[in-house]
Structure formats: C-alpha cells, structure tokens
Design a protein around this motif. Structure first.
Motif, PDB file in Angstrom:
ATOM      1  N   CYS A 108       0.543  -1.305   0.246  1.00  0.00           N
ATOM      2  CA  CYS A 108      -0.028  -0.119   0.126  1.00  0.00           C
ATOM      3  C   CYS A 108       0.793   1.017   0.166  1.00  0.00           C
ATOM      4  O   CYS A 108       1.955   1.076   0.429  1.00  0.00           O
ATOM      5  CB  CYS A 108      -0.474  -0.240   0.924  1.00  0.00           C
TER       6      CYS A 108
ATOM      7  N   CYS B 190      -8.938   3.845  -2.113  1.00  0.00           N
ATOM      8  CA  CYS B 190      -9.990   2.691  -1.816  1.00  0.00           C
ATOM      9  C   CYS B 190     -11.085   3.229  -0.648  1.00  0.00           C
ATOM     10  O   CYS B 190     -11.495   2.838  -0.487  1.00  0.00           O
ATOM     11  CB  CYS B 190      -9.599   1.536  -0.984  1.00  0.00           C
ATOM     12  N   GLU B 191     -10.154   3.701   0.200  1.00  0.00           N
ATOM     13  CA  GLU B 191     -11.203   5.318   0.970  1.00  0.00           C
ATOM     14  C   GLU B 191     -12.156   6.024   0.536  1.00  0.00           C
ATOM     15  O   GLU B 191     -13.614   5.736   0.947  1.00  0.00           O
ATOM     16  CB  GLU B 191      -9.923   5.735   2.367  1.00  0.00           C
TER      17      GLU B 191
ATOM     18  N   CYS C 274     -15.028   3.509  -1.088  1.00  0.00           N
ATOM     19  CA  CYS C 274     -15.610   2.578  -0.655  1.00  0.00           C
ATOM     20  C   CYS C 274     -17.446   2.775  -0.334  1.00  0.00           C
ATOM     21  O   CYS C 274     -17.554   4.112   0.061  1.00  0.00           O
ATOM     22  CB  CYS C 274     -14.800   2.428   0.676  1.00  0.00           C
TER      23      CYS C 274
ATOM     24  N   CYS D  81     -12.534  -1.902  -3.439  1.00  0.00           N
ATOM     25  CA  CYS D  81     -10.839  -1.410  -2.787  1.00  0.00           C
ATOM     26  C   CYS D  81     -10.413  -2.119  -3.355  1.00  0.00           C
ATOM     27  O   CYS D  81      -9.417  -1.561  -4.123  1.00  0.00           O
ATOM     28  CB  CYS D  81     -11.287  -1.812  -1.633  1.00  0.00           C
ATOM     29  N   GLN D  82     -10.746  -3.631  -3.847  1.00  0.00           N
ATOM     30  CA  GLN D  82      -9.383  -4.253  -5.052  1.00  0.00           C
ATOM     31  C   GLN D  82      -9.491  -3.980  -6.135  1.00  0.00           C
ATOM     32  O   GLN D  82      -8.602  -4.068  -6.628  1.00  0.00           O
ATOM     33  CB  GLN D  82      -9.831  -5.892  -4.480  1.00  0.00           C
TER      34      GLN D  82
ATOM     35  N   CYS E 278      -7.232  -0.625  -6.430  1.00  0.00           N
ATOM     36  CA  CYS E 278      -6.186  -0.465  -6.101  1.00  0.00           C
ATOM     37  C   CYS E 278      -5.413  -0.339  -6.909  1.00  0.00           C
ATOM     38  O   CYS E 278      -5.077  -1.132  -7.437  1.00  0.00           O
ATOM     39  CB  CYS E 278      -6.233  -1.426  -4.619  1.00  0.00           C
TER      40      CYS E 278
END
Lengths: 363, 186
Positions: free
Chosen positions: B74, B80-81, B84, B126-127, B130
């Motif tokens: 990361c 992702c935040e 989400c 998120c996956q 990323c």
C-alpha cells in the motif's frame, strides 16, 4: 419396614397411594421430557438431519467415551429445554380474557395426568398393586376425564381473543368431540369379550386368552386412529396446524404456559399409548413366558413387569412420532368424514358382530 | 382461453382406504431413517467442526497484503477509502514528515489503515480500484468479535491476516530500470 405393621390399613393405603402418585408423576414428567427429545431425534433422522447434539453439562468432560456419545444423542437437551421454558418471559397480551387465558393451560394438563391413575403399569411390587386407583369402572373414568381435555384447548382459543387461536380451538372442539364417539364405541367389544370394565381384569384375560389386538383388530385400528385425533397429532393436528394457523390454540402463549400445553399433549400421548397397551397389547404381560404373564410376589419380576409395560408404551410413542412424517395433514371435511361416516358405522358393526359371536359361541 | 378438462380416474376402494398412501409413507420414512442412522447419510454440515470449501473468487473480508519480499504494498493513495461505498476504510497518511515507505522507490506507506468490518459490505471495489494490488478480498467469511471496537481491524492486523500476495513488483522494476539508465551510457 417394621413400622408399617403399626399403621392402620387406611393409613397404609394413603401412604402407598401417595408414594405411587409421586413415582408415577415423576416418571410421566420425565417421559414427557424425553418424548420431546425422541420426537426431535426421530424427526431429524427421518429428514436426514442430525438433531440436538450440543447440550453438554460441565461434568461431561470427566466421562471419557460415553460422555461425548450421550451429548451426541442429546440426552441433556430436555433439561436445558425445561430450564429455558422456566426462565423465559411469561408474556400476557393485554387484549386476552385473563381468567380463561390463565386457567386454560391447567385445564389441559390436569386431565392428561389424571388418566394415568387407572392404568395398571405393572402387576405387583411386593404386595402392592401397581395401579394408583384400581377402579371397577376404569375405562369409563378414563373417557370421562379425557373428554374434559377439550375444554383446555377451547378456553385457550377463546381466552386468547385472537383469530388463529380461535380457529384452532373451533376445529379442536369439533374434532375431539367427534372422535371421542368412535373411540368410546371401539372399546365396547373388548369389554364384551373380557366381561369386565376393570383394566386389571382385561390384562388378566389377555394373559390367559391372547392379546386383544388379534381378537379385535378392527377395534384396535379405530382406537389407534381416534387416539391420534384425540391427542391432536398429525395427520389430525388441525387445532395446531402450524402452516395454517401460526401455532393454533397456543399462538398467544409463552414461557411455562406454552410448556404446559406441550406437557399436556405429550402426557395425552403417553396416556393413550398406555391405554392401547393395556386394552390391546396385554399390558405388562408377555406371551409364552409364564413368569412374565402371572403376578408374582418377587420384587425383581415385579420390576420386570413394569419394564415390559414401559417398553410396549415406548413402541407406541415411537409410532406416534413416526406417523407424523408419514402422512400429510387431513383436510377438515375429510377428517369429519372419516370420523362420522367411516369409524362410527364400523365401530357399531363391530359391536353387533362381537355381541352375536359372544352370545352364540360362549354359552 | 379454453379450459382443458383433465380426466381423473375415480379412486379405487383400496385407494380410498388410505392404505397405499400409508404404506408408501412408511417406506419413504423408513428408508430415510435407516440411511441416516445406519449409513450416516446426513445433509447437515456440523458447522464449527466441518466447514465448506470456499470457492475461488469468493469475496470475503478485505485484507492488506505484502509482496514477495515482505514489504507493504500500500502506498497510502486513499483511492480505496474514497471508493468504499459504506465508508468502512479509514487511512491515516504519514504526512509531510512521516516515516518513509519500507521499500525502496515507493513514496509513502500508510501510517494507519483501518477497516471497520461491521461496515464493510464485501463489494470488492477497494480491490478493483487499488493501483498497487495491495488490498484483496480473501476467503474469511465468519468474522466475530466481542465488541464493536474489536471489529475495527487496524493495519497490523490486516497485514497479518492478509499474508503475502506476489505480483509484478512495479516499483522494483522501475528501480531496476532507473539503475540501468544510470549504468548504460546514452
């Protein structure tokens, strides 16, 4: 046991009766608890499930092999269930008719337990007869008490003041009253053959002349099916019919009051199993074994007789449970049709034929 | 609209006695009973002891992963935040004078990375979003805890549960490329 000699006969009678009542009450209560377990287990097995297999008290860890096996069988489940029923909130909805709502569970349980009083569950233990009340009108007493059972369900439905319990109780009043008639008529031939209304005499007759189930198969079939209807078991569980009436007459009940209805239902099953064993399957006797078919003063044989009686009763209980998964529920009109148009004529014909045979062949 | 009348044969006397129904019911129940009791054919999966095989591509709990050299992948980009849907992820970036990333050539790594597993809906966005392949939905499906606080998984826990997930090692190749540029005379 020296002190017994100094007691008057009436005191002895009271003492022994009290002892028998407590013993029978304890046994019936335990049997009810374990009948629930057997029901859950057998139902599970018939449906390819496992059934209750988790309840384990703390001391089970000290039993190496047998402990996990007992847990797997769910032996401790009834205790947990009983405790759960006692500890749950006893909820009374505020729209119910309180007096009837409170009295109904009691009225269901009491007759169910009272019927057990006249059943001879063994020959003798020492000098004491193994029946609480050796009435000469045993069967009349039973039918009288059994017919009170319907009030509990009717009052539960009326007192709940709610539509599903009400429908359930209407169905049950019609069903139970209808099936009491063929049930009562189906046993008349037995008394014609045996010549006595005393249940002890009927067992004695069967020990000498063979079981009634062979002499009166029609009576047995009618009695068996009527017993299913009287105890509200599938395929005649219209008062309860979970899929239609939520819970039937006990929808509004919770906690110990609900448990009392279950207790009444299972006590009724036990009582009618005991009745079938007594009337049709030779009671505590076994054929071909002289020691087991005559009363004996030996304590061991006495206990064996009680064991035979309970074994036979257990078989009938398993039949009750098994049939539950064999047949779908009858429709209301089919139920009435079978009761009034099939069983009552059949029972009447059976009475007449038996009476004729007894009159012409036995003299 | 025409109705088709299906001819129904009237029941025979034998059928009207309910006997065939009772007998077939007896047969079916007896068969299932013996199957269960004597052959152990149950449909029950006794859960905590027996568990089902989680299929490939199952979307379980999202965890952070490390690369094959044990470095945190990361880079605290916070995509992702942002993406989400239930706002289950909260990332605290290192800030201007925070600790540098623990692998060469990566600019930064998150100071703190929290996923609230009570909020997470296991959607997998998120996956998907990323850019570093640092977060993956894995096979855990039964997350339990005794408090809400316990269900907020922090960076250390997420990394521990996530394990290693190798990949193309973008930053390593970039570093090698840069080094090669320095060596090779243009």
């Amino acid at each position: 046991m020296e002190f017994l000699q100094y007691l008057s006969p009436s005191t002895q009678f009271v003492l022994f009766s009290a002892l028998k009542i407590f013993a029978v009450f304890g046994v019936v209560m335990t049997a009810v608890a374990y009948a629930v377990l057997v029901e859950r287990k057998v139902s599970a097995w018939i449906q390819n499930r496992v059934g209750p297999n988790r309840t384990a008290p703390f001391f089970i860890n000290y039993l190496p092999v047998i402990g996990p096996f007992l847990v797997r069988l769910g032996i401790f489940q009834p205790m947990a269930d009983g405790l759960k029923f006692l500890l749950k909130e006893d909820f009374t909805p505020n729209y119910v008719r309180k007096v009837y709502f409170w009295i109904a569970p009691a009225i269901t349980v009491i007759p169910a337990l009272m019927t057990v009083a006249v059943i001879p569950f063994g020959s003798t233990l020492g000098t004491e007869k193994m029946v609480i009340a050796d009435l000469n009108v045993g069967i009349l007493y039973t039918f009288g008490i059994v017919s009170l059972g319907v009030y509990g369900i009717v009052l539960a439905g009326y007192g709940s003041n709610s539509k599903y319990p009400f429908l359930g109780s209407i169905r049950s009043s019609a069903q139970m009253i209808s099936y009491e008639i063929p049930m009562g008529m189906s046993v008349i031939p037995i008394f014609l053959v045996a010549g006595s209304l005393n249940l002890g005499d009927i067992i004695r007759y069967q020990a000498e002349h063979g079981w009634m189930i062979l002499k009166q198969p029609v009576a047995f079939v009618i009695f068996l099916i009527a017993a299913f209807a009287e105890t509200n078991r599938l395929p005649f569980d219209l008062p309860e019919s979970e899929s239609e009436l939520v819970g039937g007459y006990h929808t509004e009940y919770s906690s110990m009051k609900l448990a009392l209805f279950f207790l009444g239902e299972y006590a009724n099953m036990i009582a009618s199993s005991a009745m079938m064993v007594t009337l049709f399957c030779g009671g505590w006797t076994l054929p071909f074994v002289t020691a087991l078919s005559t009363p004996s003063s030996s304590i061991l044989i006495g206990l064996l007789h009680i064991g035979v009686f309970f074994a036979k009763m257990a078989l009938f209980m398993i039949l009750f449970i098994w049939v539950r998964w064999m047949l779908p529920r009858f429709r209301y009109d089919q139920l009435m049709d079978i009761g009034w148009r099939r069983f009552i004529p059949a029972a009447l014909i059976n009475i007449v034929v038996t009476a004729l045979v007894v009159a012409f062949l036995h003299d | 609209m025409s109705t088709k009348v299906v001819a129904r044969a009237p029941l025979t006397f034998y059928e009207r006695t309910y006997l065939p129904t009772i007998l077939s019911g007896l047969k079916v129940t007896a068969k299932h009973f013996t199957d269960t009791v004597f052959r152990g054919k149950t449909v029950t999966m006794e859960y905590p002891e027996e568990r089902w095989v989680v299929p490939e591509g199952y979307r379980g709990a999202p965890y952070l992963v490390k690369d094959q050299e044990g470095a945190i992948k990361c880079v605290s980009c916070q995509l992702c935040e942002f993406v989400c849907p239930p706002k289950a992820i909260r990332i605290t970036p290192p800030g201007a004078d925070g600790a540098p990333a623990d692998r060469t050539n990566a600019e930064k790594m998150p100071k703190e990375f929290e996923i609230n597993m009570l909020r997470c809906i296991f959607c997998g966005m998120c996956q998907e979003v990323c850019p570093e392949e640092a977060i993956f939905l894995q096979k855990d499906y039964s997350l339990t805890g005794e408090s809400r606080a316990e269900m907020i998984f922090d960076k250390a826990k997420l990394l521990k549960l996530g394990g290693t997930h190798g990949g193309v090692q973008k930053w390593k190749h970039k570093l090698e490329g840069a080094k090669a540029q320095e060596v090779f005379p243009v």
